[in-house]
Scaffold this motif. Structure first.
Motif, mmCIF file in Angstrom:
data_model
loop_
_atom_site.group_PDB
_atom_site.id
_atom_site.type_symbol
_atom_site.label_atom_id
_atom_site.label_comp_id
_atom_site.label_asym_id
_atom_site.label_seq_id
_atom_site.Cartn_x
_atom_site.Cartn_y
_atom_site.Cartn_z
ATOM 1 N N VAL A 129 16.024 32.642 50.873
ATOM 2 C CA VAL A 129 14.846 32.162 50.150
ATOM 3 C C VAL A 129 14.706 30.670 50.435
ATOM 4 C CG1 VAL A 129 13.682 32.019 47.923
ATOM 5 C CG2 VAL A 129 15.339 33.847 48.344
ATOM 6 N N ALA A 130 13.509 30.279 50.864
ATOM 7 C CA ALA A 130 13.268 28.863 51.156
ATOM 8 C C ALA A 130 13.181 28.081 49.848
ATOM 9 C CB ALA A 130 11.995 28.695 51.968
ATOM 10 N N ALA A 131 13.879 26.956 49.811
ATOM 11 C CA ALA A 131 13.910 26.162 48.577
ATOM 12 C C ALA A 131 12.559 25.515 48.298
ATOM 13 C CB ALA A 131 14.999 25.090 48.684
ATOM 14 N N ASP A 132 11.719 25.340 49.326
ATOM 15 C CA ASP A 132 10.415 24.724 49.107
ATOM 16 C C ASP A 132 9.305 25.737 48.897
ATOM 17 O OD1 ASP A 132 10.565 25.733 51.641
ATOM 18 O OD2 ASP A 132 9.374 24.128 52.554
ATOM 19 N N ASP A 133 9.632 27.027 48.964
ATOM 20 C CA ASP A 133 8.605 28.066 48.855
ATOM 21 C C ASP A 133 8.918 29.076 47.758
ATOM 22 O OD1 ASP A 133 6.206 29.045 49.545
ATOM 23 O OD2 ASP A 133 6.828 30.022 51.396
ATOM 24 N N GLN A 147 16.738 25.071 42.061
ATOM 25 C CA GLN A 147 16.782 25.612 40.702
ATOM 26 C C GLN A 147 15.569 26.499 40.434
ATOM 27 O OE1 GLN A 147 19.493 25.167 38.986
ATOM 28 N NE2 GLN A 147 18.772 26.462 37.302
ATOM 29 N N LYS A 148 14.425 26.140 40.997
ATOM 30 C CA LYS A 148 13.221 26.981 40.834
ATOM 31 C C LYS A 148 13.435 28.353 41.484
ATOM 32 C CE LYS A 148 8.224 26.988 41.588
ATOM 33 N NZ LYS A 148 8.149 28.330 42.141
ATOM 34 N N VAL A 149 14.141 28.389 42.621
ATOM 35 C CA VAL A 149 14.443 29.663 43.268
ATOM 36 C C VAL A 149 15.296 30.531 42.352
ATOM 37 C CG1 VAL A 149 15.599 30.750 45.215
ATOM 38 C CG2 VAL A 149 14.232 28.684 45.565
ATOM 39 N N ARG A 150 16.328 29.937 41.761
ATOM 40 C CA ARG A 150 17.189 30.716 40.867
ATOM 41 C C ARG A 150 16.396 31.226 39.659
ATOM 42 N NH1 ARG A 150 20.442 26.040 42.101
ATOM 43 N NH2 ARG A 150 22.138 26.580 43.547
ATOM 44 N N THR A 151 15.507 30.398 39.147
ATOM 45 C CA THR A 151 14.706 30.811 37.988
ATOM 46 C C THR A 151 13.737 31.929 38.355
ATOM 47 O OG1 THR A 151 14.835 28.534 37.179
ATOM 48 C CG2 THR A 151 13.214 29.972 36.158
ATOM 49 N N ASP A 152 13.095 31.816 39.517
ATOM 50 C CA ASP A 152 12.161 32.870 39.940
ATOM 51 C C ASP A 152 12.875 34.197 40.178
ATOM 52 O OD1 ASP A 152 10.190 31.028 39.770
ATOM 53 O OD2 ASP A 152 9.969 30.703 41.933
ATOM 54 N N LEU A 153 14.126 34.129 40.630
ATOM 55 C CA LEU A 153 14.869 35.372 40.876
ATOM 56 C C LEU A 153 15.159 36.110 39.571
ATOM 57 C CD1 LEU A 153 17.386 34.230 43.635
ATOM 58 C CD2 LEU A 153 15.440 35.775 43.921
ATOM 59 N N GLN A 204 13.099 36.809 37.302
ATOM 60 C CA GLN A 204 11.995 37.727 37.034
ATOM 61 C C GLN A 204 12.200 39.075 37.714
ATOM 62 O OE1 GLN A 204 8.400 35.793 38.190
ATOM 63 N NE2 GLN A 204 8.823 33.915 37.024
ATOM 64 N N HIS A 205 13.041 39.112 38.754
ATOM 65 C CA HIS A 205 13.281 40.350 39.500
ATOM 66 C C HIS A 205 14.706 40.857 39.280
ATOM 67 C CE1 HIS A 205 9.464 39.511 41.459
ATOM 68 N NE2 HIS A 205 9.903 38.283 41.689
ATOM 69 N N GLU A 206 15.293 40.488 38.156
ATOM 70 C CA GLU A 206 16.600 40.973 37.729
ATOM 71 C C GLU A 206 17.700 40.610 38.717
ATOM 72 O OE1 GLU A 206 16.283 45.113 37.060
ATOM 73 O OE2 GLU A 206 14.749 44.929 35.512
ATOM 74 N N VAL A 207 17.565 39.459 39.353
ATOM 75 C CA VAL A 207 18.617 38.924 40.227
ATOM 76 C C VAL A 207 19.151 37.671 39.537
ATOM 77 C CG1 VAL A 207 19.204 38.000 42.485
ATOM 78 C CG2 VAL A 207 17.531 39.850 42.294
ATOM 79 N N VAL A 208 20.350 37.791 38.968
ATOM 80 C CA VAL A 208 20.951 36.697 38.202
ATOM 81 C C VAL A 208 22.112 36.135 39.014
ATOM 82 C CG1 VAL A 208 21.942 35.996 35.997
ATOM 83 C CG2 VAL A 208 20.332 37.925 36.090
ATOM 84 N N VAL A 209 21.981 34.890 39.434
ATOM 85 C CA VAL A 209 23.013 34.267 40.258
ATOM 86 C C VAL A 209 24.123 33.755 39.358
ATOM 87 C CG1 VAL A 209 21.355 33.701 42.058
ATOM 88 C CG2 VAL A 209 21.813 32.050 40.234
ATOM 89 N N GLU A 224 26.298 37.751 38.384
ATOM 90 C CA GLU A 224 27.359 38.123 39.321
ATOM 91 C C GLU A 224 26.948 37.948 40.777
ATOM 92 O OE1 GLU A 224 28.433 42.085 38.430
ATOM 93 O OE2 GLU A 224 29.337 41.615 36.479
ATOM 94 N N VAL A 225 25.698 37.602 41.040
ATOM 95 C CA VAL A 225 25.217 37.473 42.413
ATOM 96 C C VAL A 225 25.608 36.105 42.954
ATOM 97 C CG1 VAL A 225 23.185 37.484 43.910
ATOM 98 C CG2 VAL A 225 23.297 39.027 41.943
#
Length: 839
Positions: free
Chosen positions: A417-421, A456-462, A464-469, A475-476
């Protein structure tokens, strides 16, 4: 004529002359003139009582009729005469038929008697032959017993042969030395001869030579020329085998013959181990005139198998795939294997660049437009010595199915995932594929070196799709990396190695290979080439395999660096050469034992696919076909032909084309394939009026010449963006233009006048906007449209005008409509056509 010798021609008088040629011996001929008597035809005249002409001399003539016989009696007699003649004819016909029947019965009896005699003779002959055979066997048994007895008896001792030359030499020596010649001295040669005689006595054959043949023995031998030692040995071996029963006919072996639903006669003969000609002969006796290359049904084949004394075992066509059933590997046979890591993510988020940085190569520079359009498989050895297998999947939306195949064969997914996108649509698709495959995920937040990067925005957006880092309490695993500067790459590889250790990936390398086709293409010079990721076993050069509907023998294996290798173990990607056709991407490769099995499985799968397509077509009812034809009647189609470099790209393009269109327009792919554009493609395009789309391929010289001659358009693309956009624009041109209405004015009818030669004319006041003669009008009564049409006339006072401004009075008359009343409102509007485009 001269042959008649002046005599009167032969004849009966009243006839016509003719000639008859007579032939005699010695080639002599004679022509004789004869006359043929014409048959007298009596035509009865009407009016005579008997139907015969008056005065013809018949029995109906009153002058010649016996006295006292009336006409009725005469008719009765004539009728009786005719009836008698008819009965005679019928009796003669009946007698002829009876005679023919009796002749036929006599012929049948004669044939039966001859058949019985023939059968009797054959029976007697068979008995005679059987008796002779038994007598011959008895004589042979006696001879064998006699020979065995002779072998057991010791041979009589033969006197030692005396060499005359040796005797004379002995006499001479005796004469010179005073020794008597009566007792000759034994020389060394005599002792050797005696030794040879003593060795030859034990063999029990007086006629065989023993030792060397001397000149004296050759001159004084009785019986002349004797048989060679080799011939005698062959005779003894033959007699020994006959005595042991080797010469007898072997007992027929009963076999279990596997019988599918249909089988070719030649294959049936092979499975029974019988001659194909004998099987054809048996079928002909059953009334079936077939050749050895024709198929027969299972019931007929079962009768043939029973006639030859074998047992039929019914099997289904699907049983041919039992040879490639999944093998259960024992735990002791499993060995650790490298993990298969799939890199997924949105387009242009840096997946290939990240892999380049890991491999320290440049793959992205070779891709058109800097985007990946094929699935690439690579092996990377880290600095710590661990081996990783990477799959690089395209991120464009058209390659969804290719990404799905990549997720099915993978062990670990690296989500880039691109950090700027941040999270994009294809990122969500990759997450769904990874979840569907049930594999662990590692998030690589790329492009952190950019100024506007926000990890941090990438982690937050993930979330919404049940991907928790991990940083968010999940655990991701997540790693911040930069493909450009190399930041975080070591951490990413370490996390991949850690995840693979947790998974404890193992496989058995010592079994038949099984793998998945990642990509397939038709390469010029090399033929069909498939990129295979081996999952189980070891694929070796020379292995026979079946993949989907294709089969082949491994001619060469090429690794990801372009080097030829002899084998490929689990988790190793290789290019396989030696296929008979291009398989579908996603097919499973299985190694089988024999080429016949591979052919049979591929043929069964191909037939099953054809049957499935035929069943899908047959399931369509007539009503459905009519409804589809009615629906398609108003749908415009844009036909195209697609040729791509690899199977995955062709499949992706076809899927993208199917999504273009709506209820009015759609794109129809007439044909899609792999390889260069050929002359046959141009012919199909000309017949359909379709352009040819080449994706990373070109047309050959004959195809280019044919396209120029026939006016077929060939368009080349290397980036799927441009291809999809151009086809969408072309399909948009088939859309009907949208008609928009612009209201330009209203007028109120104040009075209605009748004008000669015109009809009713409405005296109106333009209350709003403007009234134009060329515009469309609607007549409103109580705000209900009662008429829509055009104006016949628009007048200002007595002059015809083009338009009338608001607040002015005018006269209006409708085209072919007179039902106008005071108080009605006229709505004036103009129509505008607007170009439409597909979304």
């Amino acid at each position: 004529m001269s042959d008649t010798d002046g005599k009167k021609p032969l004849g009966l008088g009243g006839g016509r002359p003719g000639q008859v040629k007579q032939s005699f011996s010695h080639g002599r001929t004679k022509t004789v003139q004869v006359e043929t008597k014409r048959k007298r035809v009596v035509v009865p005249k009407p009016g005579t009582p008997s139907g015969k002409p008056a005065g013809s001399g018949g029995s109906g003539d009153p002058s010649r009729r016996p006295a006292g016989i009336s006409d009725a009696e005469m008719e009765r007699r004539l009728a009786a005469l005719r009836a008698a003649k008819a009965r005679e004819v019928e009796e003669a016909a009946q007698r002829a038929a009876d005679e023919a029947e009796r002749e036929r019965e006599r012929e049948e009896r004669r044939r039966e008697i001859e058949q019985k005699e023939r059968d009797e003779r054959e029976h007697q002959e068979a008995l005679r032959l059987k008796a002779e055979e038994e007598a011959r066997k008895l004589r042979e048994a006696e001879i064998r017993a006699q020979k065995k007895e002779e072998v057991r008896k010791p041979a009589p001792a033969r006197p030692a042969a005396v060499d005359p030359a040796a005797a004379q030499a002995a006499e001479a020596r005796a004469a010179t030395k005073g020794v008597a010649a009566a007792g000759p001295r034994k020389t060394d040669r005599e002792r050797e001869a005696q030794d040879r005689d003593s060795r030859g006595k034990g063999k029990g054959d007086d006629n065989r030579r023993s030792g060397k043949l001397s000149l004296n023995e050759a001159l004084n031998s009785e019986g002349g020329r004797t048989r060679s030692l080799a011939a005698m040995k062959r005779k003894q071996d033959k007699a020994r085998q006959k005595a042991m029963g080797y010469g007898a006919s072997a007992e027929k072996q009963v076999r279990d013959v596997q019988l599918p639903e249909t089988i070719v006669v030649q294959e049936l003969a092979n499975r029974m181990k019988e001659r194909a000609a004998d099987v054809v002969k048996a079928l002909m006796k059953m009334g079936m005139m077939v050749s050895m290359n024709q198929p027969i049904d299972a019931d007929t084949a079962e009768l043939v198998i029973e006639e030859f004394g074998h047992r039929a075992v019914r099997v289904s066509d699907a049983d041919v795939e039992q040879v490639i059933d999944t093998v259960q590997d024992a735990a002791s046979d499993l060995r650790p294997r490298p993990p298969i890591v799939t890199i997924m993510g949105h387009v242009d988020h840096g997946k290939t660049s990240l892999l380049d940085a890991i491999r320290k190569t440049s793959v992205v520079s070779g891709e058109a437009g800097g985007i990946t359009q094929h699935i690439g498989a690579y092996q990377v050895t880290t600095e710590r010595g661990s081996v990783l297998t990477f799959l690089d999947t395209p991120g464009h939306a058209a390659f969804t199915s290719m990404r799905a195949r990549g997720a099915q064969v993978t062990d670990i997914v690296v989500l880039v995932v691109a950090a700027d996108d941040a999270v994009m649509p294809q990122t969500v698709e990759a997450i769904n594929h990874a979840k569907a495959a049930g594999v662990p995920m590692i998030v690589a937040i790329n492009k952190v070196d950019k100024p506007d990067a926000n990890a941090q925005k990438v982690r937050t957006d993930l979330l919404q799709h049940e991907v928790v880092v991990e940083q968010m309490g999940g655990e991701v695993l997540d790693v911040e990396v930069s493909a450009k500067t190399g930041k975080g790459l070591d951490d990413l590889l370490e996390n991949i190695a850690l995840q693979s250790e947790i998974l404890d990936l193992k496989a058995n390398p010592d079994r038949a290979a099984m793998g998945a086709v990642i990509e397939a293409k038709l390469d010029v010079g090399r033929g069909p080439v498939a990129t295979v990721l081996v999952q189980h076993g070891t694929l070796k050069r020379g292995d026979i395999f079946v993949v989907g509907e294709q089969w082949g023998k491994v001619r060469a294996l090429i690794n990801d660096k372009g080097d030829r290798v002899d084998e490929a173990g689990p988790s190793v990607p290789v290019e396989v050469l030696g296929l008979n056709g291009t398989p579908e991407a996603g097919d499973v490769l299985n190694v089988v034992e024999t080429e016949a099995q591979a052919r049979e499985i591929a043929a069964y799968r191909e037939q099953a696919a054809k049957d499935k397509r035929a069943a899908a077509g047959a399931a369509t009812t007539l009503e459905q076909l009519m409804a589809r034809a009615k629906a398609d009647k108003d749908v415009s189609e844009l036909p195209i032909l697609v040729k791509a470099d690899v199977q995955g790209s062709a499949e992706a393009i076809v899927q993208a084309m199917e999504k273009i269109g709506n209820d009015e327009v759609r794109v129809r792919v007439l044909h899609s394939g792999v390889g260069a554009i050929t002359e046959s493609d141009i012919g199909l395009a000309e017949a359909s009026g379709a352009p040819v789309i080449g994706f990373n391929v070109r047309a050959n010289a004959p195809a280019r010449a044919a396209a120029n001659q026939k006016g077929v358009e060939i368009r080349y693309y290397s980036i799927i963006y441009d291809l999809v956009n151009d086809i969408r624009d072309a399909a948009s041109g088939l859309l009907k233009k949208e008609v928009r209405e612009n209201f330009i004015g209203y007028a109120e009818i104040k009075e209605v006048f009748k004008v000669s030669n015109v009809g009713k004319v409405a005296g109106c006041l333009v209350t709003e906007g403007i009234a134009r003669r060329s515009a469309g009008v609607r007549l409103l009564r109580d705000n209900v449209v009662i008429h829509e049409g055009t104006l016949k006339t628009l007048k200002r006072f007595k002059d015809e005008v083009k338009e009338v401004q608001s607040g002015q009075e005018c006269g209006m008359a409708f085209e072919a409509y007179d039902d106008i009343r005071p108080g009605d409102v006229i709505e004036i509007f103009e129509r505008e056509e607007v170009e439409r485009k597909l979304a």
